[in-house]
Enzyme design. Structure first.
Site, short mmCIF file in Angstrom:
data_model
loop_
_atom_site.label_atom_id
_atom_site.label_comp_id
_atom_site.label_asym_id
_atom_site.label_seq_id
_atom_site.Cartn_x
_atom_site.Cartn_y
_atom_site.Cartn_z
CD GLU A 253 -2.96 -0.26 -0.01
OE1 GLU A 253 -2.90 0.92 -0.42
OE2 GLU A 253 -3.61 -1.13 -0.56
CB CYS A 287 -1.74 7.13 2.64
SG CYS A 287 -3.01 6.33 3.61
P1 NAD Z 1 8.86 4.90 3.55
O1 NAD Z 1 8.54 4.17 2.30
O2 NAD Z 1 10.01 5.81 3.55
O3 NAD Z 1 9.14 3.85 4.74
C1 NAD Z 1 8.20 2.85 5.06
C2 NAD Z 1 8.94 1.68 5.70
O4 NAD Z 1 9.76 1.05 4.72
C3 NAD Z 1 9.86 2.09 6.85
O5 NAD Z 1 9.75 1.12 7.87
C4 NAD Z 1 11.24 2.04 6.19
O6 NAD Z 1 12.30 1.81 7.10
C5 NAD Z 1 11.07 0.87 5.25
N1 NAD Z 1 12.02 0.85 4.12
C6 NAD Z 1 12.68 1.89 3.56
N2 NAD Z 1 13.44 1.45 2.53
C7 NAD Z 1 13.24 0.11 2.45
C8 NAD Z 1 13.72 -0.91 1.56
N3 NAD Z 1 14.55 -0.64 0.57
N4 NAD Z 1 13.29 -2.17 1.74
C9 NAD Z 1 12.41 -2.47 2.73
N5 NAD Z 1 11.93 -1.55 3.61
C10 NAD Z 1 12.34 -0.28 3.45
O7 NAD Z 1 7.51 5.64 4.00
P2 NAD Z 1 7.25 6.60 5.25
O8 NAD Z 1 7.93 7.91 5.03
O9 NAD Z 1 7.49 5.86 6.52
O10 NAD Z 1 5.66 6.80 5.14
C11 NAD Z 1 5.07 7.77 4.32
C12 NAD Z 1 4.54 7.14 3.05
O11 NAD Z 1 3.66 6.08 3.37
C13 NAD Z 1 3.69 8.13 2.24
O12 NAD Z 1 4.00 7.96 0.88
C14 NAD Z 1 2.26 7.69 2.52
O13 NAD Z 1 1.35 8.03 1.52
C15 NAD Z 1 2.43 6.19 2.66
N6 NAD Z 1 1.35 5.58 3.43
C16 NAD Z 1 0.45 4.79 2.75
C17 NAD Z 1 -0.62 4.24 3.43
C18 NAD Z 1 -1.64 3.39 2.71
O14 NAD Z 1 -2.35 2.62 3.35
N7 NAD Z 1 -1.75 3.48 1.39
C19 NAD Z 1 -0.76 4.46 4.80
C20 NAD Z 1 0.17 5.26 5.46
C21 NAD Z 1 1.24 5.80 4.75
#
Ligand code: NAD
Length: 512
Positions: A253, A287
């Site tokens: 997501e 999001c």
């Molecule tokens: P992010 O993608 O930077 O990080 C999310 C998670 O992924 C963190 O735990 C991070 O450490 C991990 N991560 C980072 N690089 C990785 C890799 N290469 N491999 C595996 N894991 C990795 O996102 P964020 O800044 O924490 O959150 C904000 C984003 O999340 C926004 O884009 C928002 O729209 C989205 N979001 C979506 C939903 C939904 O349900 N669609 C809900 C909440 C947030």
């Protein structure tokens, strides 16, 4: 760990034990004050390896328990989430800066999910399917996939982990979870809840850390399903990598560039309220937050005047105060990102209507205003020494399909006003013209327009005469296009954490 700041360095929960591991330390920071909340160990590939080994070993025994026995552990957590509502809500607010009402709502959403997943243990889990042949019985049965790797973002640091993990566990999988690096305190507390509930060793494992620890989970062959919620940038990488491996599944997501359509016969109070809530609540860091307001020309001027007036006045404040509407942004890097998006809009021709990126010192909550930090280029960045304060940025721009500011997610209080003429079909065409497809809303008193939007908006979450926020666990939660594939959360996550067996049994005396 329930109260703030101790000298202790917190580690990982692996195989039923707390361990420090070999990695460096990192700190959790309160985005409203800049103060350190606690210190944590950074997970490395070695900790992830041990956690996956523990989860792999625990799987066979865990899957043999009945659904209802597995759910018992979750019921304990459900009660704890409810009993500690206020305390946990405050921790969420301290660690990720959302207003306290939102901090508490995060905890509420978590127990809704746990309640749904544990309650679902008593619901049917398959189908009886008629066979073409008399005497044959056919069923669709579900079974757990194995080890589920859960990677979660910071903006719902309690709800989203439970959206992933509660269903995975009740369905008979074991879990290795990496909380977001910005919210390790919430991660620690959730792990303690599983420990207190007495969940068997290895069934639930938590490794703190950054993207490298996340990648060590998603890349490992012992992981059968990856559940990811976060940015499109990271999620697409995971989906490409994991989705290409036979036998592995990734449900991701991601973000959105969500829009609200306000038609010519919209109720203006509803329209303005919905737009304000959707654009600025949680400082635009949801999001489903809206960054595009698509407004009919007949009501554009009235809407603009009212929306801009409110954006100009919205109080940015201490998120622990009940009256605060908007708290700080999560971290200094994110403030920089918001700044870049605001500047991009300007470069692409935006007429800026409200620019409160750099708040006046008098607008910063008392005690937080000293010493504005500076960006790399020496300009004042809007991130202050005592918190990461930003205000609303509102602009109008002539709609053009390929403007980056209308297509890239900012994830902040940054919103475009787009005027349209014509009918609902024209509005929906603009609405759909982004690479994302997560959420959107329509404000209209005309049922034909509402129905058209419901049927033609390319999104997974559609709201009518409501703000573009809110989620209920008994509904699917997810998007289309660049916003998601598969559903890692809520009801539909069952698909991602179970396999289906088509079971056909001969009950006749002879085989046909
Ligand atoms: P992010 O993608 O930077 O990080 C999310 C998670 O992924 C963190 O735990 C991070 O450490 C991990 N991560 C980072 N690089 C990785 C890799 N290469 N491999 C595996 N894991 C990795 O996102 P964020 O800044 O924490 O959150 C904000 C984003 O999340 C926004 O884009 C928002 O729209 C989205 N979001 C979506 C939903 C939904 O349900 N669609 C809900 C909440 C947030």
């Amino acid at each position: 760990m329930s109260q703030q700041a101790t000298e202790q360095v917190y580690g990982h929960y692996i195989g039923g034990e707390w361990t420090e591991g070999s990695g460096d330390t990192f700190e959790s920071e309160n985005p409203a004050t800049g103060e350190t909340l606690a210190t944590f160990r950074r997970g490395t590939a070695a900790e992830v390896d041990r956690a996956l080994e523990a989860a792999d070993e625990a799987f066979e025994e865990w899957r043999e328990l009945s659904y209802i026995d597995r759910a018992e552990y979750l019921w304990d957590i459900y009660h704890e989430l409810r009993e500690r509502h206020q305390e946990l809500g405050e921790i969420v607010t301290k660690e990720c800066g959302k207003e306290i009402s939102e901090g508490k709502a995060d905890v509420t959403e978590a127990w809704h999910m746990v309640e749904w997943a544990a309650g679902n243990a008593r619901h049917p889990h398959g189908d009886v399917v008629p066979s073409e042949v008399a005497g044959k019985d056919s069923y669709m049965r579900r079974k757990p996939r194995g080890v589920v790797g859960c990677i979660t973002p910071w903006n719902f640091p309690v709800a989203i982990p439970f959206w992933h993990m509660a269903i995975a566990l009740v369905e008979g999988n074991t879990v290795v979870w990496k909380p977001a690096e910005q919210t390790p305190w919430c991660g620690q507390i959730i792990a303690e809840m599983f420990e207190d509930a007495g969940i068997p060793d290895g069934v639930f494992n938590m490794v703190q850390g950054f993207g490298d620890a996340g990648a060590a989970i998603t890349d490992d062959e012992r992981v059968d399903t990856v559940l990811f919620t976060g940015s499109a940038e990271v999620g697409h990488g995971i989906a490409d990598k994991v989705g290409g491996e036979p036998g592995k599944l990734a449900a991701c997501e991601m973000g959105g560039k969500n829009g609200i359509v306000v038609t010519e016969n919209a109720d203006m109070d509803t329209a303005v309220h919905s737009a304000v809530m959707s654009s600025f609540k949680t400082t635009g860091q949801r999001c489903v937050s809206s960054e595009r307001l698509i407004v009919h020309e007949d009501v554009y001027d009235e809407f603009k005047e009212r929306f801009v007036d409110i954006a100009q006045d919205i109080a940015v404040g201490d998120p622990l105060e009940e009256s605060t509407f908007m708290g700080p942004a999560i971290e200094a890097d994110h403030v920089e990102k918001i700044h870049r998006h605001n500047e991009l809009a300007r470069e692409e021709g935006a007429e800026v209507l409200v620019d409160r990126f750099e708040l006046e010192d008098s607008e910063i909550p008392e005690g937080h205003e000293e010493g504005a930090a500076t960006a790399a280029d020496g300009e004042r960045s809007g991130s202050y020494a005592n918190g990461h304060w930003v205000g609303p940025f509102v602009y109008e721009i002539d709609y053009e399909s390929d403007l980056r500011c209308l297509n890239e997610e900012c994830f902040g209080p940054h919103v475009a006003l787009l005027e349209y003429s014509g009918d609902i079909e024209d509005a929906v065409e603009i609405h759909n013209d982004t690479p994302y497809g997560l959420a959107g809303a329509i404000i209209s008193e005309d049922y034909r327009q509402l129905n058209y939007f419901r049927d033609h908006a390319d999104i997974g979450l559609a709201y009518a005469n409501l703000p573009c926020i809110g989620a209920e666990v008994q509904l699917p939660f997810g998007g289309v296009k660049k916003s998601g594939n598969g559903y890692p959360s809520a009801r539909e996550a069952i698909e991602a954490v179970t396999e289906r067996t088509a079971w056909t049994m001969n009950n006749a005396d002879e085989i046909e």
